[in-house]
Design a protein around this motif. Structure first.
Motif, short mmCIF file in Angstrom:
data_model
loop_
_atom_site.label_atom_id
_atom_site.label_comp_id
_atom_site.label_asym_id
_atom_site.label_seq_id
_atom_site.Cartn_x
_atom_site.Cartn_y
_atom_site.Cartn_z
N GLU A 32 1.86 39.45 -38.32
CA GLU A 32 2.66 38.41 -38.93
C GLU A 32 2.72 38.68 -40.40
O GLU A 32 3.87 38.09 -41.31
CB GLU A 32 2.01 37.04 -38.72
N TRP A 33 1.74 39.01 -41.08
CA TRP A 33 1.68 39.12 -42.67
C TRP A 33 1.41 40.78 -43.26
O TRP A 33 1.45 40.78 -44.51
CB TRP A 33 0.46 38.49 -43.16
N ARG A 73 -9.49 40.66 -65.48
CA ARG A 73 -8.69 40.00 -64.72
C ARG A 73 -8.81 40.69 -63.08
O ARG A 73 -8.75 41.81 -62.85
CB ARG A 73 -7.24 40.14 -65.25
N VAL A 74 -8.68 39.58 -62.22
CA VAL A 74 -8.53 39.95 -60.97
C VAL A 74 -7.26 39.31 -60.22
O VAL A 74 -7.33 38.12 -60.51
CB VAL A 74 -9.93 39.66 -59.96
N GLU A 75 -6.63 39.90 -59.72
CA GLU A 75 -5.53 39.43 -59.26
C GLU A 75 -5.29 39.39 -57.47
O GLU A 75 -5.90 40.33 -57.03
CB GLU A 75 -4.21 40.08 -59.61
N ILE A 76 -4.97 38.44 -56.86
CA ILE A 76 -4.88 38.25 -55.45
C ILE A 76 -3.24 37.63 -55.21
O ILE A 76 -3.07 36.58 -55.61
CB ILE A 76 -5.67 37.47 -54.62
N ARG A 77 -2.74 38.45 -54.26
CA ARG A 77 -1.25 38.10 -53.94
C ARG A 77 -1.37 37.68 -52.68
O ARG A 77 -1.92 38.42 -51.48
CB ARG A 77 -0.29 38.94 -54.48
N ASN A 107 1.55 32.24 -45.90
CA ASN A 107 0.02 32.50 -45.29
C ASN A 107 -0.82 31.60 -45.86
O ASN A 107 -1.77 32.17 -46.78
CB ASN A 107 -0.01 34.11 -45.51
N GLN A 108 -1.03 30.61 -45.17
CA GLN A 108 -2.09 29.49 -45.57
C GLN A 108 -3.39 30.12 -45.79
O GLN A 108 -4.38 29.73 -46.51
CB GLN A 108 -1.68 28.10 -44.86
N LYS A 109 -3.79 30.86 -44.45
CA LYS A 109 -5.27 31.08 -44.25
C LYS A 109 -5.56 32.16 -45.44
O LYS A 109 -6.72 32.17 -46.13
CB LYS A 109 -5.44 31.97 -43.17
N SER A 110 -4.81 33.14 -45.71
CA SER A 110 -5.02 33.88 -46.83
C SER A 110 -4.95 33.29 -48.49
O SER A 110 -5.83 33.49 -49.28
CB SER A 110 -3.82 35.28 -47.00
N ARG A 111 -3.99 32.43 -48.63
CA ARG A 111 -3.93 31.60 -49.85
C ARG A 111 -5.08 30.75 -50.16
O ARG A 111 -5.46 30.61 -51.15
CB ARG A 111 -2.70 30.67 -49.74
N ALA A 112 -5.92 30.09 -48.83
CA ALA A 112 -7.08 29.29 -49.05
C ALA A 112 -8.23 30.20 -49.89
O ALA A 112 -8.98 29.31 -50.29
CB ALA A 112 -7.37 28.69 -47.47
N HIS A 167 5.75 35.77 -52.68
CA HIS A 167 4.39 35.87 -52.74
C HIS A 167 3.81 34.83 -53.77
O HIS A 167 4.58 34.61 -54.71
CB HIS A 167 3.79 37.30 -53.36
N ILE A 168 2.82 34.33 -53.66
CA ILE A 168 1.92 33.49 -54.82
C ILE A 168 1.02 34.36 -55.31
O ILE A 168 0.32 35.13 -54.79
CB ILE A 168 1.23 32.15 -54.09
#
Length: 182
Positions: free
Chosen positions: A36-37, A128-132, A137-142, A168-169
């Protein structure tokens, strides 16, 4: 050999060729769930594909461009977490992760993302650390939200997933803000 103990049940270990069969097995067990992701499931159809991926990971690590680990929970590989890229010039690490479906809901990935973020700041001395994550994808964004990362905005149509683009966020954490969170 990189090993980072997070707690009594959880650690990160540098990915190695000997992990290929377990990672492929885990991928197969969770294939539809992960598809899915994650955009690479259709091109990972045999153990050799996983070995090729691990070779890429080890090359990236040797060149100091990334750090790819397996997530070990209660002595079993349950997923993969990494700095998909490390930008030393700008002092930024980009975290990516996936977890086998049956291991969801144990707080594993939040602990892993926290450990990778702390390691980036405390050991690698990054800024800096970045996550996209895909907008839906609510589970990953959480995970970054739970850790206090800042939602810095949406990037439109940034990833092709099989037959469509997803937005992406972008979540960011700065070392100065992380120290306040801890």
């Amino acid at each position: 050999m990189f090993i980072h103990q997070i707690d009594a049940d959880l650690s990160l270990k540098l990915i190695e060729l000997g992990d290929a069969e377990r990672i492929f097995e885990l991928t197969n067990e969770s294939r539809e769930y992960l598809r899915e992701w994650l955009p690479w499931l259709d091109t990972t159809t045999k153990v050799e594909d996983t070995r090729d991926y691990i070779q890429f990971c080890l090359k990236s690590y040797a060149e100091n461009k990334g750090l790819y680990t397996v997530i070990v929970f209660r002595n079993e590989i349950v997923g993969v977490a990494s700095y998909n890229s490390i930008d030393h010039r700008n002092k930024i690490a980009y975290i990516g992760y996936w977890l086998g479906q049956k291991y969801q809901g144990n707080g594993i990935m939040t602990k892993v993302a926290k450990a990778l973020t702390s390691y980036a700041f405390d050991v690698l001395k990054l800024n800096r650390v970045e996550i996209r994550a895909a907008v839906e994808n609510q589970k990953s964004r959480a995970i970054p939200e739970r850790l206090g990362f800042v939602n810095e905005g949406q990037v439109r149509q940034t990833e092709w997933l099989y037959d469509h683009y997803v937005d992406h966020i972008v979540y960011g954490m700065l070392v100065k803000d992380w120290k306040k969170e801890e």
